[in-house]
Every structure is written in structure tokens, then in C-alpha cells.
Scaffold this active site. Structure first.
Site: not given
Lengths: 310, 310
Positions: B108, B17, B190, B260, B14, B198, B12, B194, B272
């Protein structure tokens, strides 16, 4: 026939107000318009209806910018404004009220008559749901694509001479007009579809086909509809569960279709969140009926509209 | 020190990574990258980190387009791909698995380790949550704005030599690395933030300040968070109610901030949704815990992402 309706003042010069006002004028009634932002254009050019049944044009009896500028006494005020928290309908009507006035609301949502009824206890309020495909294409310009049926009732219910008079007046247009004994019930029935498809369409920017083809969203629409049905029942309106499947199956059969609320959103126009979701939520709160899906939609829609406000 | 981690393969490319891979390379480890769409750029130019702590550049040991092209045996595979239904992580890892391999997931969501654990019963899986502000600004280009802390644990929990080895390796970067005895619990904690901020941010296109300033949306965020807490408890993770207010008050103190997921949405990148909402919904279904708010968000978000897919 002293009580025959002759003079009509239309409040709200969107597609609905222009269309029904123009049809009434075409039928020989004396129709005037209160026009805010499109005042110049309508005062000078009148109203143009581009219809699949044939185009026509009318010249209003009066075009005024504010209700207090209207000359004379209207027999009927046809209210076709959006239902928005910032529009004070009782205040707008104040200069127009007289003992023989009738008011006809051609608007979306539920419990939209309540503020008016509270402000003017003796005023006859008629309430109508429009089944029509119209869109505003410019100032005083309307594109009429589909039907024009009205369902009309007296608020809060029952029949009476005022309903007869308004029915007689509306029937002159040649449109199909149905008398409803319980227009509030009809509004709740319409809310089953509107409360689900309108908000979801804006939040997902999807048409009806896209909403139904996504299994999660289809399940969500069903749950929202059942919430509306349960809330209506708690409020004393006897909606049947089968209306949910009926609304879905009707929509499955329609060609892919963008809701009016999504069209409003895309055109950066105000959304009728309060009439469609806010009023049901108030009722839910007062009756302590849980409506988590409606609640989620209302919160998301309100903020989205705020953030996207031009 | 036979078990010291020397060779790392990052999956990954992104922001996450590239950032952690580059920090490990800078610390002297032999770091290679599996890079799909940015292959040419990274193979030729390496990875550039533009950081508030100072810019730096690294040349990977190997840059490969597919895991099976990697030469040799990695001691550690650092997985920093998005968690998407269409990414088959067990399949990607198949050519890399050997008896001494360890895998570290820096991703995540919750229950993201389960597919890997099911596919490779003996494989040591470490799982990390990143507290970092990084963004991809181009192929192999990362802007590092904030921190880089990691919370790392062994999956499904507890301590062990593999965790020590990975901790030792990560600490070489100079970043703050915290050991978690129950990383799954940390992931649920978390998720309180999120799972609420999100999805709501994407559906309303609002930043944190706008979400909190709208009373209806603030109330909605609170309800979503309580749903996550209740679901975690049903699953056996002892989250306390006060975490909801704590998450809100932390966010009140932050400067206005785009999540994000909203940044991903605005950049037309994959969301995601499954890791953040889909997995919790599966758990809710299996435990029969009602989560109407999460359910509504998931349905709306999934369809919105579908409709907006470029």
C-alpha cells in the site's frame, strides 16, 4: 440591601454544580438544586464533598427534578450543566425568570451565553470560568482535588451592579474569585488550551505528557492554538501570539494529566464538542476564516462520540 | 525462455503474501516464503486458503525464517510486508540480489518503491496494487472473501520485458491482472480513498456507512480527498477533481465496510501510517503544498498508535 443574593438554584448536578452549590450553602446561602438522574440520592442524602481541604456535607433547601417544581423565586440561577446541543437552556429557565433574576453560567466554551441573551433580552447574565479540580464520584458525591478559583464577568462585558452582587455572593465561599471586565475574551483565552488539548486527547487517548512528547502531535497542538488565536482576532479579541507558547510551556511543567474531555470519553459521558469546537467553527464560517485543523478535530470527535455512544 | 519466472520468494506472510504466494504455487511455480513469527506453523503445515472460490492448501518449496537462509536464486521476490518505518526492505533484500533478480512490491501507499530504487539502481522493480478481500485468520491461514485483481506496472513507469515476464507469471494464477503504464499515478489514485477513509475510520472507529452518514465527517473526507488530488497535481500527476466524487459515490454504494486500517487497529497490529500519510506529507513539505487535514490525521494517528501499542 434588597439586591443581596440569598436564594440560589443550581441547575446541573455534576461535579461543578454540586461543588459550588455546596460551598455556597456552607457559606449560609439558601441553595436548592435541580437534579435529574440523581434525584433520589440527592433528595435523600444531600451533597457530600470529599475535599483536600476537609470533607463536608450539605442538605439543600429544595431538591427538585424539574425547574418548574421549584417553590418561590430564586435570586440567582447558577447554571452548571454541560453545554450540549440537546440541552435547551432558555427553555429550562422559562419557569424561573422574573424581573430580579440573575443567571450565572459556570460552563466551558465560547459564545455559550448567546442563546440565553437572545431569548431573554433584559436578563442579567453573568458568566464564569472555573479553575478547579473536581470529579463526580457518585450521585451527589464530589471529589475536590484542586483549587476552586472563579473568573467572573458580566455578559457581554463591562461591570455593573449585578456583577458586584454575584461577586459578593461568591466571595462568601472563601474561594478566590476574580472579576473580569471581558469574560468573552477570557473564554477565548481559555479556548487556546481547551480547543487543542481536549479534542486531541480524546482522539489519541493520550495524556498531556504523551501529547507533548510526540513531535508531530506537539506541532499539531501549536497549529490548532494559532488557529484559535487567529479566529479570536478576526472576531475582534486581541489575543497575542505569545499565548500559544505560554500555554504549551505551562503544560510542559504540569504533571502528566488527562483532560476532562478524555475523562468524560472514558466514562462514556457526553462530550462538550459544540462549546469547544462547534461554536468556534460557526464563527469561522461566518467570518470566512479558514480553520482546517479545528474542522478536522470537530468532524472526527463528533463521529467518534456517535459511534461510541453507549 | 531463459527469462521465464520459475522460482519465487515471498517476503511477508500476512494475508496478501500468503494468498498470492499460494495462488502462484497452485499454478505450478516454485514458491518459497520468508516467514518470521509464523515460521513453525508454516514450515510444518504449509499455507491454507479458505476461499469463496474453493479451499486449497499448498506446501512451500522452502520456508525460511530469514532471507539469507533461502537456498538458491529466486527469479522474483514478491514483497508483501507492511510498509513500516522499522522494516528495512533494502537490507532484507541484500542477500537475495543477483543480476537477474526482479522484485515485485504488492504493498500500500505511495513512493514505497523509492528506498529500494535508491539502494539498488539496476534492479528491476515492479509495483502492484491489490484489489482483494483477504484476511489472516491464523498462522499460514487466510480467508479469501473477494476478488484478487492486481494492477501491475514497472517502477517508475513505462513498459519493458521485466513487466511482461512478471505479468505472464501472475496471469498463470487465473486472477485478473491489469498492466499499468504509470503505477505511481495509480497509487496516487488509490490514495484518494485510502488517505481519507483509512485514517478517519481508525480515529472515529467507524465503518464506511457511519463516516458517510455524518455530514461533518463526509465533508471532511471530501476535503482530505481534494488535498490528495492537489498534492498529486503539484507532484506532476494529473488527477482530476471528479475522482473525489467518484470515490465517494462508489463508497456510498458499498455495503458498510470496515477499512483494513481499522481492522489492523482493532487487532492491535501495526498501522501503515507512513505509507498512507507520512510519504504524502514529506512530498507536501518539499513542494510547500499546504495539507492541514492530512497533517492533522497523521499526528493524531501516530500518537494514537503509540498510546495503544500493546
Amino acid at each position: 440591601m434588597n439586591d443581596e443574593i440569598q436564594k440560589i438554584l443550581v441547575l446541573g448536578s455534576g461535579a461543578i454544580g454540586c461543588f459550588y452549590g455546596a460551598r455556597l450553602a456552607k457559606a449560609g446561602l439558601e441553595v436548592s438544586f435541580v437534579v435529574r438522574s440523581d434525584f433520589e440520592a440527592v433528595a435523600q442524602g444531600g451533597i457530600h464533598i470529599h475535599s483536600y481541604e476537609g470533607d463536608f456535607h450539605i442538605t439543600p433547601a429544595q431538591v427538585v427534578a424539574r425547574p418548574e417544581d421549584y417553590q418561590g423565586q430564586a435570586d440567582l440561577v447558577l447554571v452548571a450543566t454541560k453545554v450540549l446541543a440537546e440541552i435547551d437552556l432558555p427553555g429550562l429557565l422559562a419557569p424561573l425568570v422574573h424581573p430580579k433574576l440573575k443567571v450565572l453560567l459556570v460552563q466551558n466554551g465560547i459564545e455559550i451565553e448567546a442563546p440565553l441573551a437572545a431569548a431573554y433580552p433584559g436578563l442579567p447574565i453573568l458568566s464564569a470560568i472555573a479553575f478547579v479540580g473536581v470529579g463526580r464520584t457518585g450521585p451527589g458525591q464530589v471529589h475536590h482535588q484542586l483549587k476552586g478559583n472563579l473568573e467572573v464577568g458580566a455578559y457581554p462585558g463591562g461591570f455593573g451592579p449585578e456583577l458586584d452582587q454575584v461577586m459578593a455572593c461568591l466571595l462568601k465561599t472563601g474561594l478566590e474569585v476574580k472579576r473580569s471586565e471581558d469574560i468573552c475574551l477570557s473564554r477565548w483565552k481559555k479556548l487556546i488550551w481547551n480547543g487543542a488539548f481536549n479534542p486531541v486527547s480524546v482522539l489519541t487517548q493520550a495524556n498531556t505528557e504523551q501529547m507533548l512528547q510526540n513531535p508531530r502531535t506537539e506541532a499539531l497542538l501549536r497549529k490548532i492554538m494559532f488557529e484559535v488565536v487567529a479566529l479570536a482576532r478576526a472576531k475582534g479579541y486581541d489575543l497575542e501570539d505569545r499565548l500559544v507558547e505560554q500555554n504549551l510551556s505551562v503544560t510542559y511543567k504540569m504533571p502528566p494529566y488527562k483532560t476532562s474531555m478524555l475523562l468524560d470519553f472514558e466514562a462514556h459521558r457526553h462530550l462538550e464538542t459544540e462549546a469547544i469546537l462547534g461554536n468556534p467553527l460557526k464563527i469561522a464560517r461566518s467570518l470566512q476564516v479558514p480553520v482546517p485543523h479545528l474542522e478536522t478535530l470537530a468532524a472526527l470527535l463528533e463521529l467518534l462520540a456517535q459511534v461510541k455512544k453507549p
